[in-house]
Design an enzyme around this catalytic site. Structure first.
Site: not given
Ligand code: PEP
Ligand code: MG
Length: 548
Positions: A498, A450-451, A292, A328, A461, A185, A427
């Site tokens: 996203c 990402n998740d 976020r 979110r 990650r 993050h 996700e």
């Molecule tokens: C994701 O997981 O792709 C996402 C957009 O949320 P974050 O990166 O804040 O976990």
């Molecule tokens: Mg996420």
């Protein structure tokens, strides 16, 4: 002159003086010089702490006003609290150092506060810990944290997002994380702030680097320490060219996002604070695809009130002037820890108590946020998005909580949009696999790649040792995205992306071909994405090339 190579977090060039980020060392139990002597040391450090807090109080009062300054007053009262002092004295009877006695006393009082019913008192738990840390800093004669007061390149092993947010972003010209990962993050925040940054370098973070000159080459992912004058001239030129190129992209401002064969898509922005909306507008975002909101909580030293949150959300929807703004709900846990939430240490935090799971167990926090969001919906085009969904029962819970928020606002006579769109993030593999069912109960999907990548591949990650295996192009992930897209469209709802994959040039043709409705990226990528899309002919794209 020494060159270190690493991995890119954000492109661009930085030329500036180096500032090394100092990580606080953990306090361990050790024998002291006797209870009386150690108590004297404690008293002196506490006096110094109170003096520093007085200074901070006065400065905050002038700069930020009474409300913000009050925190320092509260900390002062905690430092002088007699129960705290008694606890330190009792600990010192065990012949330990003052550092250890203060830390243990802080932890013990924090545990008492965090067990209290009243949310205000619970939040004091983080304050007690912070005060204890300050006293320990004076005991260890540490200077108060890292200071950046001129343009600098920050060098650190890793950094929590909350620490990065304490610096003036305009002065942080570049960041070098010797550890870390480009999916964390703090890395995402770095991109959102458009700070050239690298990670994974074989460089020892040592204070002797302070004040040396550094260059970040975000294209080659190199960090140069003590460059010679020829190198400085070369990079000054490259930086100017890079900035000129960015200027060139401005010709795409005000244009529709169209493929070569005339298919329309939308490019939205990801933001982490209401102030970043200016950046999204400057780069001609067609909406906000991911605000976020947890960063409001991360920036705060206590649970943000409904009114405080409402001001942030209202600022964004008003600034976007009718364009869609997807906010979110709170997504903390895993690598986003907030002291005053008192999240327990977990064996597997990424698989632990986070996001909607916390909201379910602490519905008071969730309800406050929903009420703030509904109130802001009266001022623009707002939609709510909930992260980390895995089940229909969670979706049911969200709708129940939304109804409760609406009833509460109605009884207070406050305006809101009763038909506010509520969507979910896809996700987790569970959400993608169940997307046919979930699509019937929500207004939109947004894929958090990402998740989704982390959970599909079972690869952390943020683990730097696995960075080379973290392959978000894996066909399993792309199949899950395609499946979610088909199910969304079958149910007549839109789907966006996203996560960071939304700006991946190699996957753009695939996303456009399967019919992703919107891509949400950091502001800096909007125009270059619009330019890339203008060269894609979807008629020539074969989906099988990506997933078979
Ligand atoms: C994701 O997981 O792709 C996402 C957009 O949320 P974050 O990166 O804040 O976990
Ligand atoms: Mg996420």
């Amino acid at each position: 002159m020494t060159t270190y190579d690493g991995n890119r977090i954000f492109e661009g060039y930085a030329l500036a003086k180096i500032v090394v980020y100092k990580k606080k060392e953990a306090v361990v139990r050790a024998a002291g010089q006797g209870a009386d002597k150690e108590f004297e040391r404690f008293e002196k450090a506490r006096e110094e702490t109170v003096e520093a807090l007085n200074k901070s109080y006065n400065a905050a009062l002038i700069k930020l006003g009474q409300k913000e300054a009050q925190l320092f007053e509260t900390h002062k009262l905690l430092a002088e609290d007699l129960d705290f002092e008694d606890e330190v004295r009792a600990n010192l009877e065990e012949n330990v150092t003052a550092e250890y006695a203060v830390t243990a006393a802080g932890d013990a009082l924090a545990a008492i506060f965090s067990a209290m019913e009243d949310p205000y008192m619970r939040a004091r738990s983080a304050d007690v810990k912070e005060v204890a840390e300050r006293i320990v800093s004076f005991l260890k004669k540490e200077t108060q944290g890292t200071v950046i007061n001129e343009p600098s390149i920050l060098v650190c092993e890793d950094l929590p997002s909350s620490e990065l947010m304490k610096f003036d972003a305009k002065l942080v010209k570049g960041i070098v994380f010797t550890k870390g990962s480009s999916n964390s993050h703090v890395a995402i925040l770095t991109r959102m702030l458009e700070i050239p940054a690298l990670c994974g370098l074989d460089l020892k973070v040592d204070e002797s680097l302070n004040n040396h000159f550094g260059i970040i080459d975000g294209t080659k992912a190199d960090f140069i320490v003590d460059p010679d004058s020829k190198t400085i001239t070369k990079y000054s030129k490259l930086k100017t060219e890079y900035e000129a190129n960015k200027e060139l992209l401005k010709r795409f401002i005000g244009k529709e996002t169209l493929t070569q064969d005339g298919k329309k898509t939308k490019i939205y922005c990801n933001i982490a604070s209401s102030f970043e909306v200016e950046n999204a507008l400057k780069n001609d975002a067609e909406g906000i695809g991911l605000f976020r909101s947890e960063f409001i909580y991360l920036e705060s030293s206590d649970y943000p009130s409904e009114d405080e949150q409402f001001e942030h959300y209202k600022r964004v929807v008003e600034a976007m002037n009718g364009k869609e703004v997807i906010i979110r709900t709170l997504d903390i846990g895993a690598d986003k820890k907030i002291d005053y939430f008192n999240l327990p240490d977990e064996e597997n935090p990424a698989l632990g108590w986070r996001s909607i799971r916390i909201c379910k167990d602490r519905p008071d926090i969730f309800l406050t946020q929903l009420q703030a969001l509904y109130r802001a919906s009266a001022y623009g085009n707002l939609a709510i998005m909930v992260p980390m969904i895995i089940s229909s029962s969670e979706i049911k819970f969200i709708h129940q909580m939304c109804e409760m928020a609406k009833e509460n606002l109605a009884s207070r006579g406050l305006p809101f949009n009763k038909d506010l769109r509520v969507g979910i993030m896809v996700e987790t593999p569970a959400a993608a696999i169940m997307s046919d069912q979930f699509a019937k109960d929500v207004s939109f999907f947004s894929v958090g790649t990402n998740d989704l990548s982390q959970y599909t591949l079972a690869i952390d990650r943020v683990n730097p040792n696995l960075a080379s295996s973290f392959n978000p192009h894996h066909k399993a992930i792309l199949r899950l995205i395609k499946m979610s897209c088909e199910n969304a469209h079958k149910a007549g709802i839109p789907i966006g992306i996203c996560g960071e994959l939304g700006r991946d040039p190699k996957l753009l043709p695939f996303f456009l071909k399967i019919g992703i409705d919107e891509l949400s990226v950091s502001p800096t990528y909007v125009l270059s994405l619009r330019e890339q899309i203008s060269h894609i002919n979807t008629a020539e794209v074969k989906v099988e090339d990506y997933i078979d």
